[in-house]
Enzyme design. Structure first.
Site, PDB file in Angstrom:
ATOM      1  N   ASP A 180      54.094  34.527  38.594  1.00 47.15           N
ATOM      2  CA  ASP A 180      55.325  35.252  38.828  1.00 47.15           C
ATOM      3  C   ASP A 180      55.839  34.911  40.224  1.00 47.15           C
ATOM      4  O   ASP A 180      55.217  34.152  40.956  1.00 47.15           O
ATOM      5  CB  ASP A 180      55.115  36.760  38.646  1.00 47.15           C
ATOM      6  CG  ASP A 180      54.068  37.328  39.609  1.00 47.15           C
ATOM      7  OD1 ASP A 180      53.487  36.546  40.369  1.00 47.15           O
ATOM      8  OD2 ASP A 180      53.846  38.554  39.580  1.00 47.15           O
ATOM      9  N   ASP A 222      50.676  40.629  37.758  1.00 46.63           N
ATOM     10  CA  ASP A 222      50.116  41.947  38.097  1.00 46.63           C
ATOM     11  C   ASP A 222      50.841  43.101  37.440  1.00 46.63           C
ATOM     12  O   ASP A 222      50.542  44.258  37.714  1.00 46.63           O
ATOM     13  CB  ASP A 222      50.117  42.147  39.610  1.00 46.63           C
ATOM     14  CG  ASP A 222      51.513  42.108  40.201  1.00 46.63           C
ATOM     15  OD1 ASP A 222      52.482  41.858  39.457  1.00 46.63           O
ATOM     16  OD2 ASP A 222      51.660  42.332  41.432  1.00 46.63           O
TER      17      ASP A 222
END
Length: 906
Positions: A381, A649
């Protein structure tokens, strides 16, 4: 039947690739099985869950001896002492003596135990004592190694773990409570929990209240879509506990919404625990490393099963001493059996995990280290990885770009009153306003309801009331998704229709903010009559766009060097984000990541898997992605032969984490992301991950060299023993000597986990190759047999060791040559370069090799020779031995270079 029993025993011992049942669980430190097949829990448990699902809360609390404000700390501790920890499938650690006994019960030690009384009555006390010493050394070697592995792994395990939010009663009967985080394993029956988006359900629970609660039960039912849960049962006729609205189960996860719940069952006394106890947990597919260990193990076992009877027949028929022939054949079988292979593999993995922990990386699943070394694509990400994870609210404007404090106030209300997962954007809003002390809004409003965030809508809403004459719905989310439910726009004090011209202006303002690297979040409102207290998704329509809040997340200074280092190590980085493409492109440019292609999430559905895989290989940035898009991209890249790592996450990252070859999360991630990951980074940084990749490759390189050593040494030994048994009029080695040689070689291998790795082996991803294993085995095995034969001929013709009367000289000579040659194989296979000159092993391995060479020379020449039926070798034997070993080294190095040029190395 006996063969089946032996095969099952060997499978028990080797199939997992780990040496003991307490080490077998080290492969996965996750508390839950990956999937459960079958949905029917045992009758009493299912019946109890069904009864609890329909009880009124007060009756339920009476049944559980609990109360709505939760248990006190003292009550929780008392219950934990009685019920134990909330753990699933955890074996009790072996006691010291039980583990010592287990380490004794190996084939090598059992054969020594069989030979010991025979030696006592036939050879005398001294030989029996020598066997006893070997037995003690072999047992202690394995025992010490496994205890160290266990201790190191328990320390690593303690460094990662999920927590649950519980309510603790402050004073019984007062109704006062506080929220606190406790480790999941500390939960007890009767605990009152708070669940929100991203949480794992840590036990079997009954819901007390729920707001737009959607739970993924895929781990139990296999159904991919989340199901909505409620505090009360809508259909009490359902006999399946999983279908009851008011029950949630250990192993499931909260996708969106929030709830309060009370714990009904923990550990083995949960729905999933009962299924696991009945053996219903599906065995996960073996990893590449497990398959490699299994492959080498079964290769050596097959060699043992074929070689042992042949050696028995050749020596029994040729020498007419069936007792000695039987013991020798069993010794050959034990020498081939890879008893130390699982133990040393585990030791290497644990050492690698400990070294990674020093680099701020915690390994949850030990054999994931292999995938880390083989990884050639990293999908990550953007927020917190490429950027500083320190989001700052930079601007708050109306829809046309003018600064507007009202938009900031609305954003604050939305972030302040939501009870779901507060992300970094919410925290930035709250911190911004609190620092300014300009707006004091929380005391003037009361919360009415909220509509939680989910990744399909990409927005969330709260409903507040300042006065009782209307309710204010405040929606905050991604621009396109908020615009989809707006039909008006605010400009100054006026509210105007959202025409095509105004929409174009709005998008131009947002795009200009994106071009500056700002992430834009839209804010919209609607005034509603105060006629109800409950709101849902259908109320998010006909909104008025009030403006934007724009955030800046600066790039990390360490990102650019880490990206260059990953590229130098053959790892391609691809950015997978749900954010806007313009913002993502700006960040990629700032950190020096060359973007070769951009794919947007809405377009991915237009491609087949084959087309998408080809595009994904050529593209670097993937924006506006949903969780399903991330998971599909990982899957298609794996389908094209890549070893894919995924770093994430958030809740939306969990599917991709599970699909990747190696899932990587961070200590601050949501529970579901940490549970799905194989590695946990204590610091979310590509620099940390790059160091971990190198360490993973070093560990995997040592594993590969050891697997090749084990297989190659076994093949060479088979050739030599069969030839010697067929043509010699005596045993080429006594059983005692062969077992001693095996023990000394095993001791030398204990230092391999501490070895260094050549720099060129760390530059590219490394993979297990069955074809190269076969080539190395044939090459090294044939060379070993060739120089064994040279030793046979030397002893037979030059030193006249050609009769049973002079067999001691022959056996002593081959004992020394065979052991030193095996030790040299370690250094030949560990590097493609010239051993000792261009590439030296680490000092522990060099020292262990030197020590074992010294022992090999000392045994026949020193006072212990008679204990092992060895005899002193003539001094003119040693120059010939040195010549044979130098020839072995030279020819091996030449052929190794030829093989490496044709087939590669490692």
């Amino acid at each position: 039947m006996r063969f089946d029993h032996l095969r099952n025993h060997l499978l028990e011992f080797l199939d997992k690739g780990f040496p003991a049942r307490q080490l077998r669980r080290l492969v996965s430190l996750d508390p839950l099985p990956g999937s459960v097949v079958g949905r029917q829990a045992p009758g009493p448990l299912a019946q109890g869950l069904l009864e609890c699902s329909v009880l009124e809360p007060q009756s339920l609390f009476e049944r559980l001896s609990s109360r709505r404000e939760g248990l006190s700390e003292e009550e929780a501790v008392e219950r934990r002492l009685v019920s134990g920890l909330n753990q699933l499938g955890q074996e009790r650690p072996m006691s010291l003596w039980a583990h010592l006994w287990f380490c004794y019960c190996g084939p090598f030690n059992l054969l020594l135990s069989l030979m010991l009384p025979i030696a006592w009555f036939t050879e005398g006390r001294d030989t029996a004592l020598a066997l006893g010493a070997m037995l003690l050394i072999g047992t202690l070697l394995r025992f010490v190694q496994e205890r160290r592995c266990n201790a190191a792994t328990e320390k690593l395990k303690a460094m990662v773990g999920n927590t649950a939010t519980v309510f603790r009663s402050l004073d019984e009967g007062s109704g006062l409570q506080r929220r606190q985080e406790v480790p999941i394993e500390h939960l007890v029956v009767g605990d009152v929990l708070w669940l929100s988006a991203g949480d794992l359900v840590p036990a079997d629970v009954r819901l007390l209240s729920a707001k737009d609660l959607f739970v993924s039960q895929a781990a139990l039912t296999g159904e991919p879509m989340p199901v909505e849960k409620f505090a009360m049962v809508r259909d009490a006729r359902q006999s399946d506990p999983l279908a009851r609205d008011s029950l949630c189960f250990m192993g499931t996860s909260v996708v969106s919404g929030s709830a309060q719940a009370v714990v009904l069952g923990i550990g083995a006394r949960t729905f999933v625990g009962s299924l696991a106890e009945r053996g219903s947990a599906a065995e996960p597919a073996p990893s590449t490393l497990q398959a490699a260990v299994r492959e080498v193990s079964w290769l050596l076992i097959r060699l043992m099963l074929v070689t042992t009877p042949l050696v028995l027949l050749l020596n029994g028929l040729g020498k007419h001493d069936w007792l000695q022939a039987t013991l020798f054949a069993l010794s050959v079988g034990v020498a081939l059996l890879p008893e130390m292979l699982p133990s040393i593999v585990t030791s290497m993995l644990v050492k690698g995990a400990v070294l990674l922990s020093r680099r701020k990386v915690i390994v949850k699943r030990l054999d994931a280290i292999q995938n880390l070394g083989a990884m050639d694509i990293l999908c990550t990400d953007k927020t917190g990885t490429l950027t500083q994870d320190r989001i700052v609210l930079e601007r708050h404007t109306d829809a046309f770009g003018a600064v507007d404090d009202r938009v900031l106030q609305l954003a604050y209300l939305n972030s302040h009153y939501q009870t779901g997962l507060k992300n970094l954007l919410d925290l930035a809003v709250l911190e911004h306003l609190e620092l300014r002390h300009a707006l004091r809004v929380d005391s003037r409003y009361r919360k009415v309801d909220e509509i939680p965030f989910d990744f399909a809508r990409r927005r969330m809403s709260v409903v507040v009331s300042e006065r009782n004459d209307y309710h204010l719905l405040i929606c905050k989310g991604a621009l396109d998704e908020v615009l989809a439910v707006c039909d008006r726009v605010r400009q100054g004090d006026r509210v105007e229709p959202l025409t095509g011209e105004r929409l174009a202006r709005i998008r131009a303002v947002a795009e200009a903010l994106n071009q500056d690297g700002l992430r834009v979040v839209a804010v919209a409102t609607a005034e509603l009559p105060p006629s109800r207290e409950v709101y849902g998704l259908a109320d998010e329509q006909g909104l008025c766009l009030d403006g934007y809040i724009a955030f800046l997340d600066p790039p990390k200074e360490t990102t650019a060097p880490a990206l260059r280092a990953l590229a130098a190590h053959g790892v391609a980085v691809k950015v997978l984000t749900g954010d806007n493409a313009h913002v993502s492109l700006k960040v990629c440019k700032d950190v020096g990541l060359e973007v070769r292609g951009v794919l947007l999430g809405p377009r991915l559905d237009d491609y087949s898997d084959a087309e998408l895989g080809e595009l994904a290989e050529r593209s670097t940035l993937f924006a506006k992605l949903s969780p399903a898009h991330k998971e599909r991209l990982v899957r298609v890249l794996r389908g094209r032969g890549h070893v894919v790592g995924f770093l994430g996450d958030g809740i939306n990252d969990a599917p991709a984490l599970r699909s990747a070859d190696i899932g990587i999360s961070v200590a601050s991630a949501v529970d579901i992301a940490k549970q799905a990951a194989d590695l946990i980074l204590l610091e979310k940084s590509l620099a940390v991950l790059e160091a971990a990749v190198v360490e993973g490759r070093r560990t995997f390189a040592n594993l590969l060299k050891y697997l090749r050593m084990s297989a190659s040494a076994g093949v060479g030994k088979v050739f030599s023993v069969l030839l010697a048994s067929a043509f010699l009029p005596f045993l080429p080695l006594l059983p005692l000597q062969l077992l001693l040689q095996t023990l000394l070689y095993d001791i030398s291998q204990v230092a391999i986990p501490f070895d260094e790795v050549d720099a060129q082996l760390l530059r590219q991803p490394q993979r297990w190759s069955r074809q190269r294993l076969g080539g190395v085995m044939a090459l090294v095995g044939a060379l070993g047999a060739l120089f064994d034969i040279a030793t046979f001929l030397l002893l037979w013709f030059l030193f006249q060791a050609d009769s049973p009367a002079r067999q001691g000289l022959f056996q002593s000579g081959w004992f020394v040559e065979g052991l030193i040659a095996q030790l040299l194989v370690v250094h030949l296979i560990r590097t493609r370069r010239i051993p000792f000159l261009q590439s030296r092993a680490a000092w522990p391995l060099l020292g262990m090799t030197a020590a074992m060479v010294a022992v090999a020379i000392f045994l026949p020449m020193g006072p212990l020779a008679r204990l092992f039926k060895l005899q002193a070798l003539p001094w003119d034997f040693w120059p010939w031995l040195a010549l044979i070993l130098l020839g072995y080294l030279g020819l091996s190095q030449a052929l190794k270079g030829w093989f490496a040029r044709r087939c590669g190395w490692l």
